[in-house]
Design a protein around this motif. Sequence first.
Motif, short mmCIF file in Angstrom:
data_model
loop_
_atom_site.label_atom_id
_atom_site.label_comp_id
_atom_site.label_asym_id
_atom_site.label_seq_id
_atom_site.Cartn_x
_atom_site.Cartn_y
_atom_site.Cartn_z
N ALA A 115 23.97 23.90 45.17
CA ALA A 115 23.01 24.46 45.86
C ALA A 115 22.15 25.31 45.38
O ALA A 115 21.06 25.63 45.59
CB ALA A 115 23.75 24.82 47.23
N GLN A 116 22.71 26.29 44.52
CA GLN A 116 21.93 27.38 43.77
C GLN A 116 20.97 26.84 42.88
O GLN A 116 19.78 27.29 42.81
CB GLN A 116 22.97 28.28 43.24
N ALA A 117 21.48 25.65 42.29
CA ALA A 117 20.65 25.21 41.16
C ALA A 117 19.20 24.40 41.79
O ALA A 117 18.37 24.57 41.19
CB ALA A 117 21.30 24.11 40.58
N ILE A 118 19.66 23.97 42.88
CA ILE A 118 18.12 23.36 43.75
C ILE A 118 17.47 24.40 44.30
O ILE A 118 16.13 24.14 44.20
CB ILE A 118 18.87 22.44 44.79
N MET A 119 17.88 25.60 44.87
CA MET A 119 17.20 26.56 45.25
C MET A 119 16.17 27.24 43.97
O MET A 119 15.32 27.68 44.18
CB MET A 119 17.99 27.95 45.75
N LEU A 120 16.98 27.34 42.69
CA LEU A 120 16.37 27.82 41.63
C LEU A 120 15.18 27.04 41.19
O LEU A 120 14.26 27.62 40.57
CB LEU A 120 17.31 28.18 40.68
N GLN A 121 15.15 25.68 41.78
CA GLN A 121 14.07 25.01 41.19
C GLN A 121 12.94 24.83 42.35
O GLN A 121 11.83 24.22 41.93
CB GLN A 121 14.54 23.53 41.02
N ALA B 156 17.57 28.96 32.21
CA ALA B 156 17.80 27.82 32.24
C ALA B 156 19.04 27.24 32.60
O ALA B 156 19.14 26.19 33.40
CB ALA B 156 17.11 27.24 30.91
N ALA B 157 19.95 27.74 32.12
CA ALA B 157 21.47 27.31 32.59
C ALA B 157 21.66 27.57 34.07
O ALA B 157 22.33 26.68 34.68
CB ALA B 157 22.39 28.22 31.67
N GLN B 158 21.36 28.65 34.61
CA GLN B 158 21.32 28.72 36.10
C GLN B 158 20.70 27.64 36.77
O GLN B 158 21.04 27.39 37.84
CB GLN B 158 20.78 30.09 36.36
N VAL B 159 19.16 27.48 36.32
CA VAL B 159 18.55 26.22 37.13
C VAL B 159 19.30 24.92 36.87
O VAL B 159 19.22 24.24 38.03
CB VAL B 159 17.00 26.10 36.42
N LEU B 160 19.72 24.80 35.80
CA LEU B 160 20.58 23.49 35.46
C LEU B 160 21.90 23.30 36.24
O LEU B 160 22.43 22.19 36.19
CB LEU B 160 20.90 23.52 33.91
N THR C 198 27.48 28.64 27.88
CA THR C 198 28.15 27.93 26.91
C THR C 198 27.77 26.62 26.55
O THR C 198 27.58 26.19 25.75
CB THR C 198 29.60 28.51 26.79
N SER C 199 27.81 26.03 27.72
CA SER C 199 27.61 24.49 28.02
C SER C 199 25.93 24.26 27.54
O SER C 199 25.90 23.12 26.88
CB SER C 199 27.89 23.88 29.46
N LEU C 200 24.99 24.97 28.12
CA LEU C 200 23.75 24.77 27.47
C LEU C 200 23.80 24.92 26.07
O LEU C 200 22.93 24.18 25.33
CB LEU C 200 23.11 25.65 28.14
N TYR C 201 24.31 25.99 25.36
CA TYR C 201 24.22 26.31 23.92
C TYR C 201 24.82 25.00 23.22
O TYR C 201 24.38 24.57 22.32
CB TYR C 201 24.92 27.59 23.76
N TRP C 202 25.90 24.34 23.96
CA TRP C 202 26.48 23.37 23.27
C TRP C 202 25.55 21.98 23.14
O TRP C 202 25.43 21.20 22.21
CB TRP C 202 27.76 23.10 23.90
#
Length: 258
Positions: free
Chosen positions: A144-150, A225-229, A234-238
């Motif tokens: 839900a937080q990811a949707i709000m950030l977009q 970007a990680a928050q939006v996704l 760490t997952s984003l860096y991977w």
Amino acid sequence: MDTLLESQLFGHVRGSFTGATDTRPGLFEYANGWTVFLDEVGETSPPMQAKLLRVIQNREIQRVGSPEVRLVNLSLIAATNRDLRAEVLSGRFREDLYYRLSSIQIRVPSLAERLDDIALRVQYFLKKYNGAYGKNIAGLMRRAQAIMLQHAWPGKVRELENMISSACITAMGDFLDIPDLPDQLQHRGSGPGGRDDWRPLSLDEVRKQHIRRVLAMCKGNRLRAAQVLGIGRTSLYWYLKEDGYDQTLIARSKTAGL
């Protein structure tokens, strides 16, 4: 409407308009020697703009229905959600008043440009409406937080507050989830038929393109970007390492508008 606003700002004399049963000073007189804050100044009519210019330029006011000119000494702070320079060019706002008001300009970025503020404001509004509605909602689910950030937040902070208020009324769990959000956020980007340029892609390619677009939107800020996704940093860096991304590619994607 102008008469009512003028009466509030400048005052009026008895009998100057229907309902004026007595003589009253206006806000500018009460604030003599102090500072007045005018909200939504871009919504004022041309006649009212001329009167405001006289206050700023000559330090003079006249009560509605009175020929007497009174001197005031005050400072004005004005706010608007309009682009006043564009309003001047279109003829809807006086250029001389614009320059008088724009001696010092402070631009407040939109909520969509201050993604880090959203989580703080959500917690504030949750505390406020938990108390008002007798709830004990702790926060938002990550999706839900990811949707709000977009979301673009055209209604700014008021839209966010209204959303949290409504969600607190209907939510049954300890955390707000996607079903608790308004319909336009629940179905974000899920319009029927898709885009005209749609083509089948592998899931890996969809992931790569989406990460590239989110990074561009966040101007290369990987934490944001990680928050939006909705994933950990760490997952984003991977993913970036797996897909062979580097800062040069991110900058190129941003320039290309991807």
